[in-house]
Every structure is written in C-alpha cells, then in structure tokens.
Design an enzyme around this catalytic site. Structure first.
Site, PDB file in Angstrom:
ATOM      1  N   ARG A 159       9.346  16.704  -5.991  1.00 19.10           N
ATOM      2  CA  ARG A 159       9.186  16.054  -4.693  1.00 19.10           C
ATOM      3  C   ARG A 159      10.506  15.878  -3.947  1.00 19.10           C
ATOM      4  NH1 ARG A 159       6.955  11.871  -8.830  1.00 19.10           N
ATOM      5  NH2 ARG A 159       6.141  13.851  -9.402  1.00 19.10           N
ATOM      6  N   ARG A 168       7.495  15.358   1.943  1.00 25.52           N
ATOM      7  CA  ARG A 168       6.756  15.209   0.681  1.00 25.52           C
ATOM      8  C   ARG A 168       5.435  15.940   0.761  1.00 25.52           C
ATOM      9  NH1 ARG A 168       5.852  11.319  -3.766  1.00 25.52           N
ATOM     10  NH2 ARG A 168       4.359  12.450  -5.031  1.00 25.52           N
ATOM     11  N   ASP A 218      10.028  10.334  -3.332  1.00 26.60           N
ATOM     12  CA  ASP A 218       8.938   9.574  -3.942  1.00 26.60           C
ATOM     13  C   ASP A 218       9.308   8.097  -3.837  1.00 26.60           C
ATOM     14  OD1 ASP A 218       6.607   9.004  -5.415  1.00 26.60           O
ATOM     15  OD2 ASP A 218       7.678   9.071  -7.324  1.00 26.60           O
ATOM     16  N   ASP A 231       7.787   4.361  -4.764  1.00 26.61           N
ATOM     17  CA  ASP A 231       6.753   3.622  -5.477  1.00 26.61           C
ATOM     18  C   ASP A 231       6.926   2.132  -5.251  1.00 26.61           C
ATOM     19  OD1 ASP A 231       5.508   5.834  -6.684  1.00 26.61           O
ATOM     20  OD2 ASP A 231       6.896   5.806  -8.373  1.00 26.61           O
TER      21      ASP A 231
END
Length: 158
Positions: free
Chosen positions: A95, A86, A98, A100
């Site tokens: 990307r 990344r 990712d 989250d």
C-alpha cells in the site's frame, strides 16, 4: 462532530512508492483534518511486512485530539488513503498509505465497518513500539516482549 474532544491513536504505514514521504505527509494531513489536531507523533520505523507482501514498511503512530466521531474520523482517514493512491486489490496488499484507527478515547466499537480498539494491536510490533514511544502507559511490556521476533528498526527520531 462531538462537542468534547477525544484523543485517538492512529497507526500509519506505507510500503509502496516514497513510503517515508507518504507517512510524513500523512502526519501533516492528520493535523489538517477538520476539528482535529496532531498532539504527538512517534519516530518513523522500518519493519518487515507482517501478514502482508511487498517491500519493507515505514510505520509510525500518531495521537490526535479530535472533535470528529469515530466513524467520521475513519472516513477522513480513508479519504487520506485514497488521496495518497491507496488501492485494495486484495487483503493485505502492498500500500501507498495505510491509516488504522487504533483507539478512540476509551471507546469500544464493534460494527461491520469499524472495530475499536483495533483487534490486532497486540500482535504487531510495528504498532506497539512506536505507540510505546509516545504513550508508554498504553502499551503493556509483556505485549512488546512477545513480539521481539518481529523485525523493526527506528529510522528517524521525533
């Protein structure tokens, strides 16, 4: 580390390289984090970039039970992103991976480095649809209905 475990939900996505493989490997890597185990994972979904550029994304949502604190979990997620190559050349850049932190138990955190629940959960079909698959009680139907114009397709079942 926390004495009592907490359930955290994590959004996964990738749109560079072997995106499907990156998301699948990240799901396995979540299960290998210290004091953490994967308890549920959604199907994989393909979605058009939302507020981002590049090719279509592969997305999923995972539930983990963890003894890590929220900042420790965030650091571990960022470590997995770095291990997957990344880079962050600009905001919302394409990307390789990712991750989250969507929610951390019922916790509410607002710091310069972490906001939980994630502030844009209800704006993203690529989060809500896979999340509703594994935790329907956490996703309000009216939030899903508002996002019906966002392109998302299930590509691999659980």
């Amino acid at each position: 580390m926390r004495a009592e475990p907490v359930i955290a939900y994590i959004g996964l996505g990738a749109n560079l390289g072997a995106a499907e493989q990156a998301v699948t490997q990240a799901l396995l890597a979540l299960d290998a984090l210290p004091g953490t185990r994967l308890v549920r994972r959604s199907s994989l979904y393909r979605s058009a970039p939302h507020e981002a550029s590049g090719p279509e994304f592969i997305n999923a949502v995972a539930a983990v039970q963890t003894h890590l604190t929220a900042p420790e979990l965030l650091a571990a997620l960022q470590g997995l992103e770095l291990a997957a190559g990344r880079e962050r050349p600009y905001f919302h850049a394409p990307r390789t991976l990712d991750l989250d932190l969507l929610t951390y138990g019922d916790g509410r955190i607002e710091s310069p480095h972490l906001t939980v629940p994630h502030p844009r959960i209800t704006e993203r079909a690529f989060v809500l649809l896979p999340w509703a698959e594994i935790a329907p009680d956490r996703v309000r139907p009216e939030h899903l209905a508002r996002l019906s114009d966002q392109e998302i397709t299930k590509i691999q079942g659980i």
